[in-house]
Design a protein around this motif. Structure first.
Motif, PDB file in Angstrom:
ATOM      1  N   UNK A 105     -25.938  57.566  46.635  1.00 52.67           N
ATOM      2  CA  UNK A 105     -26.961  56.833  46.479  1.00 52.67           C
ATOM      3  C   UNK A 105     -28.199  57.597  45.425  1.00 52.67           C
ATOM      4  N   UNK A 106     -28.954  56.801  44.796  1.00 59.73           N
ATOM      5  CA  UNK A 106     -29.937  57.370  43.938  1.00 59.73           C
ATOM      6  C   UNK A 106     -31.037  58.102  44.679  1.00 59.73           C
ATOM      7  N   UNK A 107     -31.570  59.254  44.136  1.00 65.01           N
ATOM      8  CA  UNK A 107     -32.481  59.786  44.685  1.00 65.01           C
ATOM      9  C   UNK A 107     -33.636  59.306  44.941  1.00 65.01           C
ATOM     10  N   UNK A 108     -34.271  59.082  46.353  1.00 64.54           N
ATOM     11  CA  UNK A 108     -35.338  58.222  46.677  1.00 64.54           C
ATOM     12  C   UNK A 108     -35.173  57.005  47.046  1.00 64.54           C
ATOM     13  N   UNK A 112     -34.318  48.478  53.572  1.00 66.36           N
ATOM     14  CA  UNK A 112     -35.254  47.790  54.668  1.00 66.36           C
ATOM     15  C   UNK A 112     -34.565  47.636  56.088  1.00 66.36           C
ATOM     16  N   UNK A 113     -33.397  47.722  55.945  1.00 72.28           N
ATOM     17  CA  UNK A 113     -32.767  47.742  57.170  1.00 72.28           C
ATOM     18  C   UNK A 113     -31.603  48.859  57.589  1.00 72.28           C
ATOM     19  N   UNK A 114     -31.450  49.130  58.793  1.00 71.45           N
ATOM     20  CA  UNK A 114     -30.532  50.434  59.384  1.00 71.45           C
ATOM     21  C   UNK A 114     -29.204  50.281  58.891  1.00 71.45           C
ATOM     22  N   UNK A 115     -28.560  49.103  58.382  1.00 70.03           N
ATOM     23  CA  UNK A 115     -27.220  48.949  58.137  1.00 70.03           C
ATOM     24  C   UNK A 115     -27.142  49.296  56.552  1.00 70.03           C
ATOM     25  N   UNK A 116     -27.946  49.393  55.891  1.00 67.57           N
ATOM     26  CA  UNK A 116     -28.370  49.823  54.358  1.00 67.57           C
ATOM     27  C   UNK A 116     -27.644  48.720  53.390  1.00 67.57           C
ATOM     28  N   UNK A 117     -28.011  47.495  54.214  1.00 73.85           N
ATOM     29  CA  UNK A 117     -27.576  45.926  53.168  1.00 73.85           C
ATOM     30  C   UNK A 117     -28.649  45.682  52.237  1.00 73.85           C
ATOM     31  N   UNK A 118     -30.040  45.757  52.374  1.00 76.75           N
ATOM     32  CA  UNK A 118     -30.873  45.103  51.754  1.00 76.75           C
ATOM     33  C   UNK A 118     -31.788  46.546  51.227  1.00 76.75           C
ATOM     34  N   UNK A 121     -35.913  50.119  47.617  1.00 79.47           N
ATOM     35  CA  UNK A 121     -36.372  50.774  46.657  1.00 79.47           C
ATOM     36  C   UNK A 121     -34.901  51.416  45.690  1.00 79.47           C
ATOM     37  N   UNK A 122     -34.843  51.103  44.648  1.00 82.74           N
ATOM     38  CA  UNK A 122     -33.626  51.641  43.937  1.00 82.74           C
ATOM     39  C   UNK A 122     -33.755  53.251  43.596  1.00 82.74           C
ATOM     40  N   UNK A 127     -27.900  60.682  40.767  1.00 85.13           N
ATOM     41  CA  UNK A 127     -27.291  60.167  41.952  1.00 85.13           C
ATOM     42  C   UNK A 127     -26.950  61.299  42.747  1.00 85.13           C
ATOM     43  N   UNK A 128     -27.142  61.060  44.087  1.00 83.50           N
ATOM     44  CA  UNK A 128     -26.708  62.048  45.071  1.00 83.50           C
ATOM     45  C   UNK A 128     -25.257  61.472  45.967  1.00 83.50           C
TER      46      UNK A 128
END
Length: 188
Positions: A105-108, A112-118, A121-122, A127-128
């Protein structure tokens, strides 16, 4: 509807009788047998003469990919091995590219959701990578073998694992030269 389509494909000879596709078991297999999705186990496998790969959400038991066996992992990930030698496959190649990818994932980055589907903020670079490990066994022996991290800049670094005979090792994506997802396995 899907069952009738599946039955038509079997009757028409598009899918052989030994194709493992089954709605009830959550198994979907390509007509060549090279790609297998196990929906209930959360696994996708690809096995060809030159490449073997598995993506998994969890690893409850080892994954056998023919020449490569994924013994253990500390979380979800993708493991792949491909022959780099021009005229050799996994069974005979001496230089093999290993990929071990975990969550990136990008830093920061925010969801929007707990499943990390939406994505909310990019985020930004860098990248981490989630630090992780995987235990691998190759169904080959070698006089000497070594595993070297390949930096994201393409530079091959000093070996992090070496051995003689059976090829079995733990691979971490956080090496002495920094995090990476690429490794060179050399068999001599």
């Amino acid at each position: 509807l899907f069952r009738s389509i599946l039955d038509s494909l079997r009757q028409g000879g598009v899918l052989s009788d030994d194709n493992g596709t089954s709605i009830d078991t959550g198994i979907y297999q390509s007509s060549t047998g090279e790609i297998l999705l196990n929906r209930f186990a959360g696994q996708l496998r690809v096995v060809t003469d030159k490449t073997a790969a598995a993506a998994f959400s969890t690893l409850r038991e080892p994954i056998d990919l023919g020449l490569l066996r994924v013994e253990r992992a500390d979380g979800n990930g993708l493991v792949a091995i491909s022959a780099l030698d021009a005229n050799a496959g996994l069974a005979t190649g001496r230089r093999l590219l290993l990929i071990f990818a975990t969550d990136a994932q990008n830093t920061g980055m925010a969801f929007r959701d707990t499943e990390e589907k939406v994505i909310e903020d990019f985020g930004r670079l860098p990248v981490r990578l989630r630090e992780g490990y995987v235990d691998l066994t190759l169904a080959r022996t070698a006089g000497n073998w070594s595993v070297s991290p390949v930096g994201l800049d393409g530079n091959v670094h000093a070996p992090v694992v070496q051995g003689t005979g059976n090829v079995a090792f733990r691979l971490s994506n956080n090496g002495p030269s920094g995090p990476t997802t690429y490794f060179l396995l050399e068999l001599r």
